[in-house]
Design a protein around this motif. Structure first.
Motif, PDB file in Angstrom:
ATOM      1  N   VAL A  43       0.833  -1.201   0.000  1.00 21.18           N
ATOM      2  CA  VAL A  43       0.000   0.000   0.000  1.00 21.18           C
ATOM      3  C   VAL A  43       0.870   1.255   0.000  1.00 21.18           C
ATOM      4  N   VAL A  44       1.923   1.244   0.831  1.00 23.51           N
ATOM      5  CA  VAL A  44       2.830   2.403   0.893  1.00 23.51           C
ATOM      6  C   VAL A  44       3.508   2.621  -0.460  1.00 23.51           C
ATOM      7  N   ALA A  45       3.969   1.525  -1.089  1.00 25.61           N
ATOM      8  CA  ALA A  45       4.640   1.642  -2.391  1.00 25.61           C
ATOM      9  C   ALA A  45       3.696   2.213  -3.439  1.00 25.61           C
ATOM     10  N   TYR A  46       2.430   1.782  -3.431  1.00 27.33           N
ATOM     11  CA  TYR A  46       1.477   2.285  -4.412  1.00 27.33           C
ATOM     12  C   TYR A  46       1.186   3.769  -4.184  1.00 27.33           C
ATOM     13  N   LEU A  47       0.974   4.167  -2.921  1.00 24.03           N
ATOM     14  CA  LEU A  47       0.693   5.570  -2.642  1.00 24.03           C
ATOM     15  C   LEU A  47       1.878   6.454  -3.002  1.00 24.03           C
ATOM     16  N   LEU A  48       3.095   5.980  -2.700  1.00 20.40           N
ATOM     17  CA  LEU A  48       4.283   6.747  -3.064  1.00 20.40           C
ATOM     18  C   LEU A  48       4.411   6.870  -4.583  1.00 20.40           C
ATOM     19  N   ALA A  49       4.154   5.765  -5.271  1.00 24.70           N
ATOM     20  CA  ALA A  49       4.208   5.806  -6.735  1.00 24.70           C
ATOM     21  C   ALA A  49       3.154   6.756  -7.293  1.00 24.70           C
ATOM     22  N   LEU A  50       1.977   6.815  -6.658  1.00 21.95           N
ATOM     23  CA  LEU A  50       0.916   7.711  -7.109  1.00 21.95           C
ATOM     24  C   LEU A  50       1.334   9.166  -6.998  1.00 21.95           C
ATOM     25  N   VAL A  51       1.965   9.530  -5.875  1.00 28.49           N
ATOM     26  CA  VAL A  51       2.411  10.916  -5.679  1.00 28.49           C
ATOM     27  C   VAL A  51       3.519  11.276  -6.664  1.00 28.49           C
ATOM     28  N   VAL A  52       4.513  10.382  -6.794  1.00 28.18           N
ATOM     29  CA  VAL A  52       5.644  10.665  -7.685  1.00 28.18           C
ATOM     30  C   VAL A  52       5.198  10.721  -9.142  1.00 28.18           C
ATOM     31  N   ALA A  53       4.289   9.807  -9.528  1.00 33.05           N
ATOM     32  CA  ALA A  53       3.834   9.786 -10.923  1.00 33.05           C
ATOM     33  C   ALA A  53       3.095  11.066 -11.276  1.00 33.05           C
ATOM     34  N   ARG A  54       2.291  11.603 -10.364  1.00 31.66           N
ATOM     35  CA  ARG A  54       1.584  12.853 -10.654  1.00 31.66           C
ATOM     36  C   ARG A  54       2.548  14.006 -10.869  1.00 31.66           C
ATOM     37  N   ARG A  55       3.591  14.070 -10.053  1.00 28.63           N
ATOM     38  CA  ARG A  55       4.565  15.161 -10.203  1.00 28.63           C
ATOM     39  C   ARG A  55       5.391  14.980 -11.485  1.00 28.63           C
ATOM     40  N   MET A  56       5.813  13.749 -11.736  1.00 25.97           N
ATOM     41  CA  MET A  56       6.635  13.509 -12.924  1.00 25.97           C
ATOM     42  C   MET A  56       5.833  13.693 -14.210  1.00 25.97           C
ATOM     43  N   ARG A  57       4.553  13.328 -14.189  1.00 23.01           N
ATOM     44  CA  ARG A  57       3.740  13.471 -15.403  1.00 23.01           C
ATOM     45  C   ARG A  57       3.668  14.934 -15.839  1.00 23.01           C
ATOM     46  N   GLY A  58       3.433  15.842 -14.886  1.00 25.10           N
ATOM     47  CA  GLY A  58       3.378  17.252 -15.242  1.00 25.10           C
ATOM     48  C   GLY A  58       4.715  17.780 -15.726  1.00 25.10           C
ATOM     49  N   THR A  59       5.795  17.399 -15.024  1.00 26.43           N
ATOM     50  CA  THR A  59       7.126  17.880 -15.418  1.00 26.43           C
ATOM     51  C   THR A  59       7.537  17.355 -16.777  1.00 26.43           C
ATOM     52  N   LEU A  60       7.365  16.048 -16.989  1.00 27.82           N
ATOM     53  CA  LEU A  60       7.737  15.459 -18.275  1.00 27.82           C
ATOM     54  C   LEU A  60       6.864  16.000 -19.401  1.00 27.82           C
ATOM     55  N   GLY A  61       5.588  16.239 -19.114  1.00 27.65           N
ATOM     56  CA  GLY A  61       4.713  16.798 -20.141  1.00 27.65           C
ATOM     57  C   GLY A  61       5.178  18.165 -20.607  1.00 27.65           C
ATOM     58  N   ARG A  62       5.625  18.994 -19.669  1.00 28.13           N
ATOM     59  CA  ARG A  62       6.110  20.322 -20.049  1.00 28.13           C
ATOM     60  C   ARG A  62       7.451  20.247 -20.777  1.00 28.13           C
ATOM     61  N   LEU A  63       8.324  19.334 -20.376  1.00 30.50           N
ATOM     62  CA  LEU A  63       9.650  19.245 -20.984  1.00 30.50           C
ATOM     63  C   LEU A  63       9.627  18.614 -22.368  1.00 30.50           C
ATOM     64  N   LEU A  64       8.761  17.621 -22.552  1.00 30.00           N
ATOM     65  CA  LEU A  64       8.792  16.862 -23.795  1.00 30.00           C
ATOM     66  C   LEU A  64       7.821  17.372 -24.849  1.00 30.00           C
ATOM     67  N   ALA A  65       6.789  18.093 -24.464  1.00 32.32           N
ATOM     68  CA  ALA A  65       5.784  18.537 -25.435  1.00 32.32           C
ATOM     69  C   ALA A  65       6.393  19.544 -26.407  1.00 32.32           C
ATOM     70  N   PRO A  66       6.452  19.235 -27.722  1.00 27.07           N
ATOM     71  CA  PRO A  66       7.000  20.198 -28.691  1.00 27.07           C
ATOM     72  C   PRO A  66       5.946  21.227 -29.099  1.00 27.07           C
TER      73      PRO A  66
END
Length: 444
Positions: A43-66
């Motif tokens: 449960v802890v691993a899933y919740l941690l992955a959920l938080v990190v994935a939300r932050r990384m999705r926004g950052t990667l979306g801004r960096l990679l979107a041409p």
């Protein structure tokens, strides 16, 4: 509660045995404090992955979107990477769970529950890949009926047993033999390899097509050579993945050689002729050609076997490449050349013919598509006809006098208007009838 399954088929007994083992395993996990701690780590691993994935999705979306108007190869690659962002959550959960598993096994020498959870996260990643990311119909079909079932078997911990069973089953084709597992691996790997080959071939072809400093024939040759290379490498990799001995293909290669020597020599001749055409550039896509056999049209496509001509009335003619090499071909669209046409007309015998060339040449020169180089319009006296004096005006244009362009029709309109403007008569046929002996007298 026990059931007597001795009279049932063996597969039913094995299924019941596996179900009983699973029930005992689930009960042992439910009654074990160590298993509870592993559930907590999941449960802890899933919740941690959920938080990190939300932050990384926004950052990667801004960096990679041409930019929206960016159509370079790098921009297409960045857009392709963005498609895989839905995999962030299950893959991060898998990674964090794997880290937790290593910690639990080092402390308690037990980690069956957290290992099962890790495999479940991998199953979710595969399911997301097939349902949300893959768009190709073939790959989606392979993912739905091969990849997802294998991921489910892996999540249940039965993949090693299944692989051992499939490796023990062999299929023989002559002197070539391979296991069923190799066949399944080849189907999956083949779908992926040829999809990647098709994608990379399209990207490469688009890049080559944009090189305007290269001749069209060389662009086509490079595109074809790249296509053959990509799919040839993919085929060899597929054979290696399936575990097929390449030396066993010598027999097939010999059979192909015999076939080329007898039944396929025309195909081989057309293929080689197509390569020669692409190298020399004597005829390429966009040219209007006329063959010695009477076929004429614009080349709209050149394949490994034939060229496709499109006539001005919309018909397609498939001409073997060999005909371009072994017969005479007239190319009306060769780069840097123009075409000469002529428009005939006649004037009355009452006309001062010395004025006609200047009038007609000046009128035809006003046409926007008529060229001054290699030669301006030239009006020539052609002869003395029965009804009038015959002239013809020669003119040069970059294009064909057919299809969307009607140069001769436009020039004839200019000639008509110019002659009318200078009161020059265009004659029509006239005949003088002589009746010998005079007309018969009417009776009173």
């Amino acid at each position: 509660m026990e059931f007597d399954l001795s009279t049932q088929p063996e597969i039913v007994q094995q299924a019941a045995d596996y179900a009983l083992q699973g029930f005992e395993l689930a009960r042992s996990w439910a009654l074990s404090p160590a298993a509870w701690s592993q559930f907590a780590l999941l449960v802890v691993a899933y919740l941690l992955a959920l938080v990190v994935a939300r932050r990384m999705r926004g950052t990667l979306g801004r960096l990679l979107a041409p930019e929206a108007e960016d159509e370079t190869m790098l921009a297409h690659a960045r857009r392709s990477v963005l498609l895989f962002l839905p995999l962030l959550l299950p893959l991060l959960a898998y990674a964090f769970t794997a880290l937790g598993e290593s910690i639990v096994r080092s402390l308690f020498d037990s980690g069956a529950v957290i290992a099962f959870g890790k495999r479940v996260f991998m199953f979710l990643a595969v399911r997301t890949l097939v349902q949300e990311i893959i768009k190709d119909p073939l790959l989606r079909l392979l993912g739905r009926y091969v990849l997802i079932p294998l991921a489910a078997i892996y999540a249940l911990g039965l993949l090693d047993l299944l692989v051992a069973e499939l490796n023990g089953m062999t299929v023989s084709l002559g002197n070539i033999s391979f296991s069923v597992m190799s066949l399944i691996r080849g189907i999956v790997a083949g779908g992926v390899l040829f999809w990647l080959g098709g994608w990379s071939n399209r990207q490469t072809a688009d890049f080559i097509e944009k090189q305007e400093n290269m001749r069209p024939s060389m662009r086509q040759l490079m595109a074809k050579a790249t296509e053959f290379t990509i799919f040839g490498v993919a085929f060899l990799l597929l054979l290696n993945i399936m575990g097929i001995n390449l030396s066993a293909l010598a027999v097939i290669g010999g059979a192909i050689g015999v076939g080329l020597g007898f039944g396929l020599q025309k195909i081989a001749s057309n293929f080689i002729s197509g390569v020669i055409l692409l190298i020399e550039g004597q005829a390429t896509v966009g040219d209007f050609v006329e063959l010695d056999g009477g076929e004429s049209g614009q080349i709209v496509r050149m394949t490994a076997r034939a060229a496709i001509l499109e006539t001005f009335d919309g018909r397609w003619i498939v001409v073997p490449n060999e005909d371009f090499i072994t017969t005479r071909v007239t190319n009306y669209s060769d780069s840097g050349s123009a075409n000469r046409y002529e428009a005939p007309f006649s004037v009355s015998y009452d006309t001062d013919i010395n004025q006609v060339p200047g009038i007609i040449e000046a009128a035809v020169a006003t046409h926007p598509d008529v060229l001054d180089v290699p030669c301006p319009p030239d009006c020539e006296l052609r002869g003395f006809g029965d009804s009038g004096i015959d002239f013809a005006v020669e003119f040069w244009v970059n294009g064909l006098d057919d299809g969307p362009n009607k140069y001769t029709s436009d020039v004839l309109f200019l000639i008509w208007n110019a002659l009318k403007e200078h009161d020059i008569e265009i004659p029509y046929p006239q005949r003088v009838v002589e009746i010998k002996g005079g007309l018969p007298q009417a009776e009173a």
